[in-house]
Design a protein around this motif. Structure first.
Motif, PDB file in Angstrom:
ATOM      1  N   CYS A 356       0.812  -1.215   0.000  1.00 51.23           N
ATOM      2  CA  CYS A 356       0.000   0.000   0.000  1.00 51.23           C
ATOM      3  C   CYS A 356       0.848   1.269   0.000  1.00 51.23           C
ATOM      4  O   CYS A 356       0.376   2.336  -0.435  1.00 51.23           O
ATOM      5  CB  CYS A 356      -0.946   0.008   1.199  1.00 51.23           C
ATOM      6  SG  CYS A 356      -2.216  -1.303   1.134  1.00 51.23           S
ATOM      7  N   GLU A 358       3.144   1.757  -1.867  1.00 55.63           N
ATOM      8  CA  GLU A 358       3.414   1.987  -3.292  1.00 55.63           C
ATOM      9  C   GLU A 358       2.123   2.153  -4.091  1.00 55.63           C
ATOM     10  O   GLU A 358       2.106   2.834  -5.115  1.00 55.63           O
ATOM     11  CB  GLU A 358       4.221   0.821  -3.874  1.00 55.63           C
ATOM     12  CG  GLU A 358       5.615   0.652  -3.247  1.00 55.63           C
ATOM     13  CD  GLU A 358       6.332  -0.568  -3.781  1.00 55.63           C
ATOM     14  OE1 GLU A 358       5.719  -1.326  -4.575  1.00 55.63           O
ATOM     15  OE2 GLU A 358       7.502  -0.782  -3.410  1.00 55.63           O
ATOM     16  N   ARG A 359       1.022   1.574  -3.621  1.00 55.93           N
ATOM     17  CA  ARG A 359      -0.249   1.581  -4.347  1.00 55.93           C
ATOM     18  C   ARG A 359      -1.381   2.006  -3.410  1.00 55.93           C
ATOM     19  O   ARG A 359      -2.296   1.255  -3.131  1.00 55.93           O
ATOM     20  CB  ARG A 359      -0.507   0.205  -4.937  1.00 55.93           C
ATOM     21  CG  ARG A 359       0.561  -0.240  -5.930  1.00 55.93           C
ATOM     22  CD  ARG A 359       0.637  -1.761  -6.067  1.00 55.93           C
ATOM     23  NE  ARG A 359      -0.631  -2.356  -6.462  1.00 55.93           N
ATOM     24  CZ  ARG A 359      -0.816  -3.681  -6.587  1.00 55.93           C
ATOM     25  NH1 ARG A 359       0.173  -4.515  -6.318  1.00 55.93           N
ATOM     26  NH2 ARG A 359      -1.992  -4.159  -6.970  1.00 55.93           N
ATOM     27  N   GLU A 362      -5.309   1.481  -4.186  1.00 56.05           N
ATOM     28  CA  GLU A 362      -6.003   0.193  -4.156  1.00 56.05           C
ATOM     29  C   GLU A 362      -7.097   0.242  -3.088  1.00 56.05           C
ATOM     30  O   GLU A 362      -6.926   0.850  -2.030  1.00 56.05           O
ATOM     31  CB  GLU A 362      -5.021  -0.932  -3.847  1.00 56.05           C
ATOM     32  CG  GLU A 362      -3.970  -1.156  -4.925  1.00 56.05           C
ATOM     33  CD  GLU A 362      -4.535  -1.902  -6.120  1.00 56.05           C
ATOM     34  OE1 GLU A 362      -5.687  -2.428  -6.022  1.00 56.05           O
ATOM     35  OE2 GLU A 362      -3.843  -1.957  -7.150  1.00 56.05           O
ATOM     36  N   CYS A 365      -6.137  -0.739   0.304  1.00 57.79           N
ATOM     37  CA  CYS A 365      -5.189   0.215   0.902  1.00 57.79           C
ATOM     38  C   CYS A 365      -5.902   1.504   1.308  1.00 57.79           C
ATOM     39  O   CYS A 365      -5.664   2.055   2.399  1.00 57.79           O
ATOM     40  CB  CYS A 365      -4.079   0.529  -0.100  1.00 57.79           C
ATOM     41  SG  CYS A 365      -3.073  -0.918  -0.546  1.00 57.79           S
TER      42      CYS A 365
END
Length: 380
Positions: A356, A358-359, A362, A365
């Motif tokens: 999470c 990094e992303r 989502e 996340c």
């Protein structure tokens, strides 16, 4: 013949006595025979000494020596009977009177003993607490580490997304610490947002009392709460797929002066625990066991419990309970950890641990960040 004096009647007597007596003739001179010494006069006889029995009688009944024998023995028998009767009375009194005095003194002695026991009882600490942190494997969990995972460690974690317990064991071997999700309040939907995104620490607290008298714990409150920013830099979260309720109480350390609430499923869930339940201790009562859950949001907190009680003497008191001589510790996760891994079971195998950090967009996340930040203003 001797003449009778004139005017005197001659005494009567025998003829021999009245016969004229011969006139003694003078003896011829010659040697005078020795004269025998006069006989010694007989020694006067001492009066009889009294017998032992007579002396004993005189000692027991003095003044009766001159009485006639029959009367004397009657007096003696009467006196001895009275002495014997008085002796029996004395023996009985010697036994009965102390016993009566002892019996009559018993209530007073018992009351004194009770007062002493009560005083000693009051000096005894009302109760003590023994704490055992719950380290059993939870169904869902968060593991925090004070460093980021290396690339090889991240790859290894990715291979364990199908085995949650194996993943937790691996992270623990790296120095990770296990935190818990808070109890689910399925019967109190209004409370669910309040505890979403919080971290829970659970321990079993047993309360012991050595007092002979009974006492009742009336209330508990979190005190001496001191919070700080968590040290964790990495959070690995296995979120719950459903809710789980546990029998016990929950302390919300993010809300000042919040009373502990019931976590049991049912109509009392979410209600102040001590408004409906008490804990009885002492007087032979079994130790009181209580599952304690402390939740905090984005903070690690030291804290203690103040327990107020009332004893049989109608005395009110309070004790501060700790983990021995140390405060309780409730660890939390930071709002924005350096690394955040959240498992999303909807993803294909091998990619369920989402990075999470990094992303963040989502869905799993975003839900995590929103949940943790939803009531961040209430954090200390």
């Amino acid at each position: 013949m001797s003449a009778t004096p004139p005017g005197t009647t001659p005494p009567e007597g025998t003829p021999q006595e009245n016969a004229p007596q011969p006139t003694p003739q003078p003896t011829a001179p010659g040697p005078v025979p020795p004269t025998a010494p006069p006989a010694t006069a007989p020694r006067p006889t001492a009066p009889d000494e009294p017998s032992t029995m007579a002396l004993a009688v005189d000692h027991v009944v003095p003044g009766t020596r001159d009485l006639p024998s029959r009367k004397r023995w009657k007096v003696v028998a009467t006196t001895l009977s009275l002495v014997a009767a008085l002796g029996l009375v004395g023996i009985y009194a010697n036994y009965a009177v102390p016993k009566w005095l002892d019996e009559s003194a018993k209530p007073s002695d018992a009351a004194t003993d009770q007062r002493i026991q009560d005083d000693l009882d009051k000096e005894e600490t009302a109760f003590t607490a023994a704490v055992d942190y719950d380290r059993s494997p939870p169904e869902t969990w968060r593991v925090v580490l004070d460093r980021p995972l290396t690339a090889p460690e991240q790859r290894r974690l990715g291979t364990l997304d199908g085995d949650a317990e194996a993943a937790r064991g691996y992270l623990t071997s790296l120095g990770g610490r296990t935190l818990r999700h808070p109890s689910s309040f399925d019967d109190r939907a209004d409370l669910m947002p309040r505890f979403t995104g919080t971290d829970a620490t659970v321990f079993l607290m047993n309360l012991f009392s050595r007092r002979q008298s009974k006492l009742t714990v009336l209330s508990m409150e979190a005190v001496d709460v001191s919070c700080r920013t968590p040290t964790a830099r990495t959070v690995v979260d296995l979120p719950p797929q459903g809710g789980a309720a546990y029998e016990g109480v929950l302390f919300d350390l993010s809300t000042p002066a919040a009373p502990p609430i019931v976590t049991d499923a049912g109509p009392l869930q979410g209600q102040p625990h001590f408004a409906h339940r008490k804990i009885d201790l002492g007087g032979g009562e079994s130790p009181g066991g209580l599952r304690v859950e402390a939740v905090t949001r984005a903070k690690t907190c030291d804290w203690a419990i103040e327990a107020k009680y009332r004893d049989e003497y109608q005395g009110f008191g309070a004790l501060v309970l700790k983990d021995g001589d140390k405060p309780f510790v409730a660890e939390g996760t930071p709002l924005k950890p350096e690394q955040l891994w959240v498992r999303d079971s909807s993803e294909p195998r091998g990619r369920q641990w989402l990075p999470c950090h990094e992303r963040p967009a989502e869905s799993a996340c975003a839900a995590w960040y929103e949940g943790h930040a939803g009531t961040a203003g209430a954090a200390r």
